[in-house]
Structure formats: C-alpha cells, structure tokens
Scaffold this active site. Structure first.
Site, short mmCIF file in Angstrom:
data_model
loop_
_atom_site.label_atom_id
_atom_site.label_comp_id
_atom_site.label_asym_id
_atom_site.label_seq_id
_atom_site.Cartn_x
_atom_site.Cartn_y
_atom_site.Cartn_z
N PHE A 173 -14.53 7.87 -4.57
CA PHE A 173 -14.34 7.44 -5.95
C PHE A 173 -14.24 5.93 -6.06
O PHE A 173 -13.54 5.28 -5.26
CB PHE A 173 -13.04 8.02 -6.52
CG PHE A 173 -13.04 9.51 -6.69
CD1 PHE A 173 -13.47 10.10 -7.88
CD2 PHE A 173 -12.60 10.34 -5.68
CE1 PHE A 173 -13.46 11.47 -8.04
CE2 PHE A 173 -12.59 11.72 -5.82
CZ PHE A 173 -13.02 12.28 -7.01
N ASP A 174 -14.91 5.38 -7.05
CA ASP A 174 -14.56 4.05 -7.50
C ASP A 174 -13.17 4.17 -8.12
O ASP A 174 -12.69 5.28 -8.39
CB ASP A 174 -15.59 3.56 -8.52
CG ASP A 174 -15.25 2.20 -9.09
OD1 ASP A 174 -15.02 1.27 -8.29
OD2 ASP A 174 -15.19 2.06 -10.31
#
Length: 212
Positions: A7-8
């Site tokens: 995930f960003d």
C-alpha cells in the site's frame, strides 16, 4: 495467488491531502508570497518532497524540506483522518492470511505516526519509506525492496495507491496494480495509467484477492 498487498500511505490509507496542501501553502506563501493557490499544490501530491522542491527552487531544496517537515509535523495529528473502512478491511485481509506492507514516499517515522493514529501499527509486516531507498516511485526500487524483505515474487503481490507514481511504479516493478477511486485527483485520472484493478471502496480488495 495473491500473497501480499503493498500500500501507498498518503491518500490511500490515511487522508493527508488537506495536511499536505496546507503545509505546501504555508511554506510557499512564506517564500513566494501570493504566487501559489491551493489548487496549484494538487500536482505536488505523490512526488517526493525532494522532487517537488527541486522543481520549484533547486537551490533551496534542503531548506524548504526542513520548513515543510517542521510545519507538517506540528499540525499532523489535527489534520489527518482515516478513510472509511480502511482499518476494518485491513484486519479482515490479515485474518485471511494476506501479508501487508507499506511502500511510501514519506519518512518511516511519519508513516509510523499515522499508523498509530488510525490504530493500524500491528497490521504491517514491512514498511518502506523514502529514507530506505535511493530512488522513489515510479522507480521500481522501493517495491522491489518490499518484495525482497517479504521474500516474495512479483506475481505474488498487488501494489495499491492513489497516484500515478504508485501505478507506474508497480508496472515498472512487474507487479499487479490497483488504483483507489477516493484519490484526490480522481478515478478518471488514475484510469489513464491502466491499473489492473480499481477500488471503489477498500473492502473491494477482499473479493479481488479471493478471485486472484
């Protein structure tokens, strides 16, 4: 089979858009009075601070980054918030056996602070920040480093983010990608980069990993 999700952070798990724009406005109005409006700062969402300030004032990068981080840290907790359903979905994914990691252009200590605010510190096995790499997304280095630390192959993971850097970085690293419809720049903007999936809600990941 999907074994892990990368995930960003900003704009994907934690709504920091208001904080980022207000921080840029504070720094830029002090240095360039009256030259910037909030809408001008939208393009700064995604790139690293070094990239952004190198474009704006190449001889003052370190000074402007210092001012940015000082103001951002002071106002961080009051201006950030969790996106709806994020932590609940992450908990379910973890229960399903998915391994979770963060690949961000933020510093690790700031990521840790955001995770603490939303109560998600315990969910992530690997965290890659800007201080862990020489090149940030869309360069594949941070994503490949996450894979190395997880001991997984490209086919095992999906990179999820709210900006072009996340999608392009994932493609450059040879992994599947997913955009998030709640991105500040909008779903249509992200579709231009042809992610493999588009999340309208965080919980869409549950059906995606089951199918994948």
């Amino acid at each position: 089979m999907t074994k892990a999700l990368l995930f960003d952070f900003d704009g994907t798990l934690l709504d920091t858009n208001g904080l980022i724009i207000e921080t840029f406005m504070h720094v830029l109005n002090e240095r360039f009075p009256g030259q910037y409006q909030p809408q001008d700062c939208v393009r700064f969402l995604g790139p690293s601070l070094a990239e952004t300030f190198k474009e704006i004032a190449p001889d003052e990068v370190d000074e402007l980054i210092g001012k940015y981080r000082a103001w951002n840290l002071e106002h961080h907790d009051e201006l950030v918030k969790e996106y709806e359903g994020v932590v609940e979905t992450l908990e379910k994914l973890k229960e399903m056996g998915l391994r979770l990691a963060i690949v961000s252009t933020k510093r690790r200590n700031t990521i840790a602070r955001g995770l603490e605010i939303i109560g998600a510190t315990h969910l992530f096995e690997v965290i890659i920040g800007v201080d862990d790499v020489s090149h940030v997304k869309p360069d594949p280095e941070p994503i490949l480093l996450a894979l190395e630390k997880l001991g997984l192959n490209q086919s095992d993971v999906i990179m999820i983010g709210d900006n072009s850097h996340d999608i392009e970085g994932g493609k450059n690293a040879g992994v599947r990608t997913a955009g998030v419809a709640w991105a500040f720049k909008g779903k249509d903007f992200l579709q231009q980069f042809n992610p493999d999936y588009m999340l309208n809600h965080m919980s869409d990941l549950i059906s995606i990993v089951k199918e994948a």
